[in-house]
Write a protein that holds these residues in place. Structure first.
Motif, PDB file in Angstrom:
ATOM      1  N   VAL A  20      -6.134  13.502  -2.458  1.00 45.50           N
ATOM      2  CA  VAL A  20      -5.695  12.459  -1.533  1.00 45.50           C
ATOM      3  C   VAL A  20      -4.272  12.060  -1.921  1.00 45.50           C
ATOM      4  N   SER A  23       0.339   8.165  -1.078  1.00 49.43           N
ATOM      5  CA  SER A  23       1.045   7.500   0.026  1.00 49.43           C
ATOM      6  C   SER A  23       0.130   7.195   1.214  1.00 49.43           C
ATOM      7  N   ASP A  24      -1.030   7.862   1.299  1.00 47.55           N
ATOM      8  CA  ASP A  24      -1.991   7.616   2.377  1.00 47.55           C
ATOM      9  C   ASP A  24      -2.984   6.507   2.050  1.00 47.55           C
ATOM     10  N   GLN A  30      -1.977   2.137  -4.234  1.00 48.39           N
ATOM     11  CA  GLN A  30      -0.713   2.793  -4.567  1.00 48.39           C
ATOM     12  C   GLN A  30      -0.085   2.131  -5.792  1.00 48.39           C
ATOM     13  N   THR A  38      -0.799  12.258  -6.307  1.00 44.66           N
ATOM     14  CA  THR A  38      -2.085  12.674  -5.765  1.00 44.66           C
ATOM     15  C   THR A  38      -3.207  12.122  -6.629  1.00 44.66           C
TER      16      THR A  38
END
Length: 74
Positions: A20, A23-24, A30, A38
């Motif tokens: 994942v 940044s998502d 974060q 990642t």
């Protein structure tokens, strides 16, 4: 040394490991990820996220410690 093995038991404990992008993820996560780009998520067969860890090896080890069979999502 033949022993019967119930495949259903193993299948019930199947979990999926996938990378994942940090940044998502939500900003709070974060911030906790530091310099990592990642993380690796562990999901059950219904897609529910069970864990989010720093690397793939740790995701597999965590799953195995909980008697789960991890596989990588392509």
């Amino acid at each position: 040394m033949n022993h019967k093995f119930e495949m259903n038991d193993a299948e019930d404990r199947l979990v999926y490991v996938k990378p994942v992008a940090v940044s998502d993820l939500p900003e709070e996560v974060q911030d906790q990820a530091g310099d990592l780009q990642t993380l690796f998520a562990v999901h059950d067969e219904e897609g529910q996220q069970l864990a989010l860890v720093a690397d793939r090896a740790l995701a597999f080890e965590l799953a195995r410690q909980h008697d789960m069979h991890p596989v990588t999502v392509h």
